[in-house]
Design an enzyme around this catalytic site. Structure first.
Site, mmCIF file in Angstrom:
data_model
loop_
_atom_site.group_PDB
_atom_site.id
_atom_site.type_symbol
_atom_site.label_atom_id
_atom_site.label_comp_id
_atom_site.label_asym_id
_atom_site.label_seq_id
_atom_site.Cartn_x
_atom_site.Cartn_y
_atom_site.Cartn_z
ATOM 1 N N ASN A 168 0.823 -1.207 0.000
ATOM 2 C CA ASN A 168 0.000 0.000 0.000
ATOM 3 C C ASN A 168 0.852 1.250 0.000
ATOM 4 O O ASN A 168 0.522 2.241 -0.637
ATOM 5 C CB ASN A 168 -0.925 0.016 1.214
ATOM 6 N N ASP A 232 4.137 -3.762 -13.235
ATOM 7 C CA ASP A 232 5.177 -4.614 -13.805
ATOM 8 C C ASP A 232 6.191 -5.029 -12.748
ATOM 9 O O ASP A 232 6.604 -6.185 -12.671
ATOM 10 C CB ASP A 232 5.861 -3.886 -14.962
ATOM 11 N N ASP A 238 9.714 -10.864 -14.896
ATOM 12 C CA ASP A 238 10.270 -12.099 -14.339
ATOM 13 C C ASP A 238 10.956 -11.878 -12.997
ATOM 14 O O ASP A 238 11.000 -12.792 -12.170
ATOM 15 C CB ASP A 238 11.255 -12.724 -15.323
ATOM 16 N N ASP A 257 -0.985 -6.971 3.516
ATOM 17 C CA ASP A 257 -1.232 -5.995 4.564
ATOM 18 C C ASP A 257 -2.157 -4.880 4.082
ATOM 19 O O ASP A 257 -2.072 -4.438 2.936
ATOM 20 C CB ASP A 257 0.112 -5.401 4.999
ATOM 21 N N GLU A 281 -5.590 -8.884 4.729
ATOM 22 C CA GLU A 281 -5.984 -8.263 5.985
ATOM 23 C C GLU A 281 -6.988 -7.153 5.682
ATOM 24 O O GLU A 281 -6.614 -6.006 5.476
ATOM 25 C CB GLU A 281 -4.772 -7.673 6.718
#
Length: 477
Positions: A168, A232, A238, A257, A281
């Site tokens: 976040n 990305d 990758d 979270d 969560e």
């Protein structure tokens, strides 16, 4: 995400101690193994042997017909000094022997406060304690080598390892002029030591993609998931964060979270591109909200609805609260149940709560301090054994009042299931109940009752439960 102990100053370079507060594919669901679990011999709280099974075996954990159990392998403010990874490593064999099938670790990468951070203020997602930045080489928990050793040891014990993922917000960037705010913001992550996922102001709100998303936290720079560059680096390329954690570090799953801060499509995209078990969560007691998020994220979710109902039931003398709606009742395959965690610990009468989650549907979690420090480990091990070996099939609630709760697991694929009887009163209680079994002897697998009743031909039987405790009944076999 820790809701307390947060001190943020965006006017200076230092941001103090960070915040803390699926349909899964069958081959990634730790509850879908249909093999035998180990039997553990433990003792009752009065010294008598628990009645668990016919013997004991040793070896690596293998999930039983009841599924697996998750250990939260940390608590808030575990000891500093870089010893935590080794502490957990030293407990893995015992956890596996007790029937624990997975361990959830705290955020493993270098964060703003370096060796003092619990990891919820991430700076460099690829620094696992191997780069000298933010004042230290090691994280609070140890070195990358020690973390890799922990994961290797867990896998040798046939346990999965879940990473706590904080996407976040970020912390620890340098100041830069930001044309979208007209001020300087701490959003320059171009000099991170790993060189991977460098970020600047356009990777955080507000920016060319808009002013905000679902939610920011505590004044930290709010990562912009709408930016294809961010997508990305998080799950696409990758060497993205997700694929690096899974393919290089060998994590098996994710605890996301503060998912209130971004749309469920973010977790859905991560899961689609990276794979592995996932749980979010979403701190919300509304079961409709939990179900909506889990379906849209294609992920499990912590069952906060059950958490708050258990507090009402076991601490406030109202076992009727367990009749109310919960996530595990909506979709047990997307419900992760818990009694306490590093953020919240409001249930005082914990053993009946653990008896509840370890006999009911959902994926139960054991909190580290409850298991290792605060509660009776032998009684928890007994409940884990019962969960792994007997807790199968759908659930039928048989009786409730303020003081008593009785439910039946209906069994599955030849496993007989169980009947759990929780008694909040101050005296022994008895009830006639309808079981899964006709004309068969049953026993209390907790050892709390010494009765060995035989069910009637119509499957009814009288069972009992001790005061302020529980009993769990199944076929005497």
């Amino acid at each position: 995400m820790k809701k307390t102990h947060l001190l943020v100053s965006m006017l200076v370079l230092t941001i103090f101690s960070a915040c803390r507060n699926n349909d899964e594919n069958d081959n990634e669901n730790p509850r879908n193994e249909e093999v035998h679990s180990k039997i553990v011999n433990v003792t009752n709280h009065d010294g008598r042997p628990f009645s668990t099974g016919s013997g004991s075996v040793s070896g690596k954990f293998v999930s039983g017909p009841g599924g697996g159990v998750l250990m939260q392998g940390f608590y808030w403010d575990v000891p500093e000094g870089g010893s935590w990874w080794n502490t957990v490593t030293g407990k893995l064999t015992a956890w596996s022997d007790s029937g624990i099938g997975a361990v959830w670790l705290p955020p493993a990468s270098k964060a703003q406060n370096g060796a003092y951070s619990m990891g919820y203020d991430p700076t460099d997602y690829y620094d696992f304690g191997n780069f000298n930045q933010n004042g230290s080489v090691e994280t609070r928990f140890g070195s990358r080598t020690e973390l890799e050793g922990l994961i290797t040891k867990a896998h040798a014990e046939n346990m999965q390892v879940y990473a706590d993922i904080v996407i976040n917000h970020n912390s620890g960037g340098q100041s830069q002029a930001n044309p979208f705010t007209g001020t300087s913001t701490w959003t320059d992550f171009s000099a991170i030591a790993s060189g991977k996922f460098p970020r600047s102001y356009n990777d955080f709100y507000k920016n060319s993609y808009g002013n905000n998303d679902e939610g920011a936290f505590g004044g930290f720079p709010d990562l912009c998931h709408a930016n294809p560059y961010v997508q990305d680096w998080l799950w696409g390329r990758d060497d993205s964060v997700g694929k690096y954690y899974k393919n290089v570090m060998k994590f098996d799953g994710w605890r996301f979270d503060y998912v209130k801060g971004f749309g469920p499509w973010v977790v859905n995209n991560w899961n689609s591109n990276v794979g592995g078990f996932s749980v979010g969560e979403l701190w919300d007691s509304n079961v409709n909200t939990l179900e909506w998020w889990a379906n849209n994220a294609n992920s499990s979710v912590f069952d906060f609805a059950a958490y708050y109902k258990m507090d009402e039931a076991f601490d406030n003398g109202n076992l009727n609260a367990l009749n109310d709606d919960m996530m595990w009742k909506r979709n047990p395959y997307k419900a992760v149940t818990f009694v306490a965690n590093h953020d919240t610990d409001i249930i005082n009468n914990k053993m009946p709560a653990y008896a509840y989650i370890l006999t009911h549907e959902g994926y139960p979690t054991i909190f580290y301090r409850d298991y290792e420090e605060w509660l009776n480990k032998e009684r928890l091990n007994n409940l884990i054994w019962i969960h792994n070996n007997k807790a199968t099939g759908t659930t039928s609630i048989l009786y409730t009042d303020n003081d008593e709760y009785i439910a039946r697991r209906n069994g599955y694929n030849g496993n007989p299931g169980l009947v759990v009887y929780i008694n909040n009163s101050s005296s022994w209680q008895e009830r006639w109940v309808e079981t899964n079994w006709s004309s068969q002897q049953i026993k209390d697998f907790t050892g709390n009752s010494t009765w060995y009743p035989t069910t009637q031909g119509d499957k009814w039987v009288k069972i009992q439960s001790p005061p302020n405790s529980y009993s769990i009944w199944s076929l005497n076999q």
